[in-house]
Design an enzyme around this catalytic site. Structure first.
Site, PDB file in Angstrom:
ATOM      1  N   HIS A 255       0.807  -1.235   0.000  1.00  0.00           N
ATOM      2  CA  HIS A 255       0.000   0.000   0.000  1.00  0.00           C
ATOM      3  C   HIS A 255       0.834   1.276   0.000  1.00  0.00           C
ATOM      4  O   HIS A 255       0.286   2.361  -0.120  1.00  0.00           O
ATOM      5  CB  HIS A 255      -0.953   0.024   1.195  1.00  0.00           C
ATOM      6  CG  HIS A 255      -0.266   0.365   2.489  1.00  0.00           C
ATOM      7  ND1 HIS A 255       0.422  -0.565   3.211  1.00  0.00           N
ATOM      8  CD2 HIS A 255      -0.127   1.537   3.143  1.00  0.00           C
ATOM      9  CE1 HIS A 255       0.940   0.011   4.273  1.00  0.00           C
ATOM     10  NE2 HIS A 255       0.636   1.291   4.265  1.00  0.00           N
TER      11      HIS A 255
HETATM   12  C1  UD1 Z   1      -2.375   5.206   5.902  1.00  0.00           C
HETATM   13  C2  UD1 Z   1      -1.148   5.721   6.636  1.00  0.00           C
HETATM   14  C3  UD1 Z   1      -0.063   4.650   6.645  1.00  0.00           C
HETATM   15  C4  UD1 Z   1      -0.595   3.317   7.119  1.00  0.00           C
HETATM   16  C5  UD1 Z   1      -1.797   2.926   6.276  1.00  0.00           C
HETATM   17  C6  UD1 Z   1      -2.361   1.594   6.697  1.00  0.00           C
HETATM   18  C7  UD1 Z   1      -0.828   8.156   6.432  1.00  0.00           C
HETATM   19  C8  UD1 Z   1      -0.030   9.206   5.805  1.00  0.00           C
HETATM   20  N1  UD1 Z   1      -0.599   6.902   5.981  1.00  0.00           N
HETATM   21  O1  UD1 Z   1      -2.043   5.097   4.537  1.00  0.00           O
HETATM   22  O2  UD1 Z   1       0.969   5.071   7.499  1.00  0.00           O
HETATM   23  O3  UD1 Z   1       0.414   2.323   7.031  1.00  0.00           O
HETATM   24  O4  UD1 Z   1      -2.780   3.944   6.410  1.00  0.00           O
HETATM   25  O5  UD1 Z   1      -3.487   1.224   5.996  1.00  0.00           O
HETATM   26  O6  UD1 Z   1      -1.615   8.420   7.307  1.00  0.00           O
HETATM   27  N2  UD1 Z   1      -9.340   4.650   1.306  1.00  0.00           N
HETATM   28  C9  UD1 Z   1     -10.550   4.016   1.095  1.00  0.00           C
HETATM   29  N3  UD1 Z   1     -11.196   3.490   2.163  1.00  0.00           N
HETATM   30  C10 UD1 Z   1     -10.701   3.558   3.424  1.00  0.00           C
HETATM   31  C11 UD1 Z   1      -9.455   4.196   3.617  1.00  0.00           C
HETATM   32  C12 UD1 Z   1      -8.782   4.728   2.552  1.00  0.00           C
HETATM   33  O7  UD1 Z   1     -11.035   3.919  -0.009  1.00  0.00           O
HETATM   34  O8  UD1 Z   1     -11.337   3.057   4.355  1.00  0.00           O
HETATM   35  C13 UD1 Z   1      -8.596   5.211   0.167  1.00  0.00           C
HETATM   36  C14 UD1 Z   1      -8.638   6.718   0.212  1.00  0.00           C
HETATM   37  O9  UD1 Z   1      -9.608   7.198  -0.630  1.00  0.00           O
HETATM   38  C15 UD1 Z   1      -7.269   7.148  -0.215  1.00  0.00           C
HETATM   39  C16 UD1 Z   1      -6.425   5.927  -0.061  1.00  0.00           C
HETATM   40  O10 UD1 Z   1      -7.247   4.844   0.275  1.00  0.00           O
HETATM   41  O11 UD1 Z   1      -7.266   7.517  -1.552  1.00  0.00           O
HETATM   42  C17 UD1 Z   1      -5.363   6.143   0.955  1.00  0.00           C
HETATM   43  O12 UD1 Z   1      -5.862   6.363   2.262  1.00  0.00           O
HETATM   44  P1  UD1 Z   1      -5.060   7.266   3.323  1.00  0.00           P
HETATM   45  O13 UD1 Z   1      -5.777   7.239   4.593  1.00  0.00           O
HETATM   46  O14 UD1 Z   1      -4.767   8.569   2.739  1.00  0.00           O
HETATM   47  O15 UD1 Z   1      -3.651   6.630   3.485  1.00  0.00           O
HETATM   48  P2  UD1 Z   1      -3.198   5.125   3.445  1.00  0.00           P
HETATM   49  O16 UD1 Z   1      -2.573   4.860   2.142  1.00  0.00           O
HETATM   50  O17 UD1 Z   1      -4.291   4.218   3.901  1.00  0.00           O
END
Ligand code: UD1
Length: 363
Positions: A204
């Protein structure tokens, strides 16, 4: 004591589970604030259920956005909660945008902050998590460091006087749920793979998944390993796969994100684990599974030094040979401790009145 635990992303739910139980057992009043950074049922509700975490007292429902927008929304919303609640202590976990937002909001209100999983460093400032960790450590009053390397990193930054070596809370989450996962989870039957015949993959990190060419090339290499690869994909990864119509090889079982019990069952049944997650590297070590970390560096250097984790790049020559041949030998040193949540609660009770005492090994 009135204690606010701030969580928002999947790995924080896993860390908060055992601590929440231990805080409540010790008679403290815990208020759980969920920022809503992760909001899909599989990323949030199922993990709460699997770890028996009480429903959050607040859900800020912040959801996705650019780093600045997401962190800024959390900062404003958390400040209002902290002002209303007037806690004795705010606990933050790990290195996500939720972590830095909560640490900063509390520090600006002169409320005490405890950072769990303090002192980790990748020394790679292009990772958003690295910026979050460094700033959170410098905002916090109490730093619970999980490893000797983390203690040393904090000392180098002048933070030894706030540091406590208390072990790693994820040991408790895993040990508490392992037997239940083995009894209750039927994930292997449902996806049609047999115990001990597959590799488990998670990906991820923006570095690995945001560039569709790299993601496609990695999956291509992973599809040629000669064994099935079970791949519960993070929503971020799934979005890139779909948007760019990246082909997933037949031997790669692409799954939705899994709940904690099903994921632990998958870890337990795998021959080897390939991941770019920090938490999964640790869980692999605790379960005695060889781990290949698909990153150029790791914060969990002790697992590499112990010979149970190796850095690997699927795009590099010899990747398939490395995956096939990597076989740790010898015993595993106890890196992360046991019964860490109870130890953390005792340490909180002991140091809250005199937080600025010298670095202690609380174990
Ligand atoms: C975040 C953390 C990372 C952690 C990871 C575990 C930051 C900077 N990064 O990264 O340290 O290891 O979580 O999972 O905080 N999304 C969904 N559904 C959800 C959650 C996210 O669709 O329930 C999508 C969002 O639209 C976004 C992407 O996933 O585009 C990334 O989500 P985000 O929370 O920004 O960061 P992670 O990559 O999950």
């Amino acid at each position: 004591m009135k204690i606010i635990s701030v969580i928002g992303a999947r790995p924080q739910f896993v860390k908060a589970g055992p601590l929440s139980k231990a805080l409540r057992r010790a008679g403290h009043h815990e208020v759980i604030v969920h920022t809503g950074q992760h909001y899909d049922a599989a990323m949030s509700d199922q993990i709460f259920a699997d770890l028996e975490i009480p429903a959050p007292d607040y859900n800020l429902d912040v959801r996705s956005g650019s780093h600045g927008a997401q962190t800024g929304k959390m900062l404003a919303a958390l400040e209002a909660v902290f002002q209303d609640e007037q806690p004795d202590l705010v606990i933050v976990f790990g290195d996500t945008n939720t972590t830095i937002a909560a640490a900063l909001a509390a520090a600006k209100l002169h409320q005490k902050v405890l950072h769990i999983e303090a002192g980790l460093r990748s020394f790679n400032r292009t990772m958003p998590e690295e910026v979050n960790r460094v700033l959170t450590d410098h905002c916090a009053d109490l730093l619970f460091a999980p490893t000797d390397t983390a203690v040393e990193n904090l000392a180098r930054e002048g933070l030894a006087h706030r540091t406590y070596r208390v072990g790693d809370i994820m040991v408790d989450s895993l040990m508490d749920r392992l037997e239940i996962a083995r009894e209750r989870s039927d994930i292997l039957e449902r996806i049609g793979v047999e115990e001990g015949t597959y590799y488990l993959l998670t990906l991820h990190r923006p570095y690995n998944v945001d560039d569709p060419q790299r993601l496609g090339a990695m999956l291509d290499a992973l599809g040629r390993l000669g064994s099935p690869v079970v791949f519960p994909a993070h929503p971020r990864t799934r979005a890139v796969l779909e948007q760019h119509h990246i082909a997933v090889p037949d031997t790669v079982h692409l799954l939705e994100p899994q709940g904690f019990l099903d994921f632990v069952r998958l870890e337990h049944g795998a021959t080897k684990i390939l991941t770019d997650s920090g938490g999964v590297q640790k869980e692999a070590y605790i379960l005695g599974k060889p781990c290949l970390t698909l990153r150029p560096e790791t914060e969990w250097v002790e697992t590499v030094e112990a010979g149970w984790n190796v850095l690997a790049d699927p795009e590099a020559d010899g990747f398939a040979d490395l995956v096939a041949s990597f076989q740790p030998e010898g015993p595993q040193p106890d890196l992360f401790g046991r019964d860490v949540a109870e130890e953390m609660v005792r340490c909180i009770e002991r140091v809250m009145d005199a937080p600025h005492i010298a670095c202690a090994d609380a174990r």
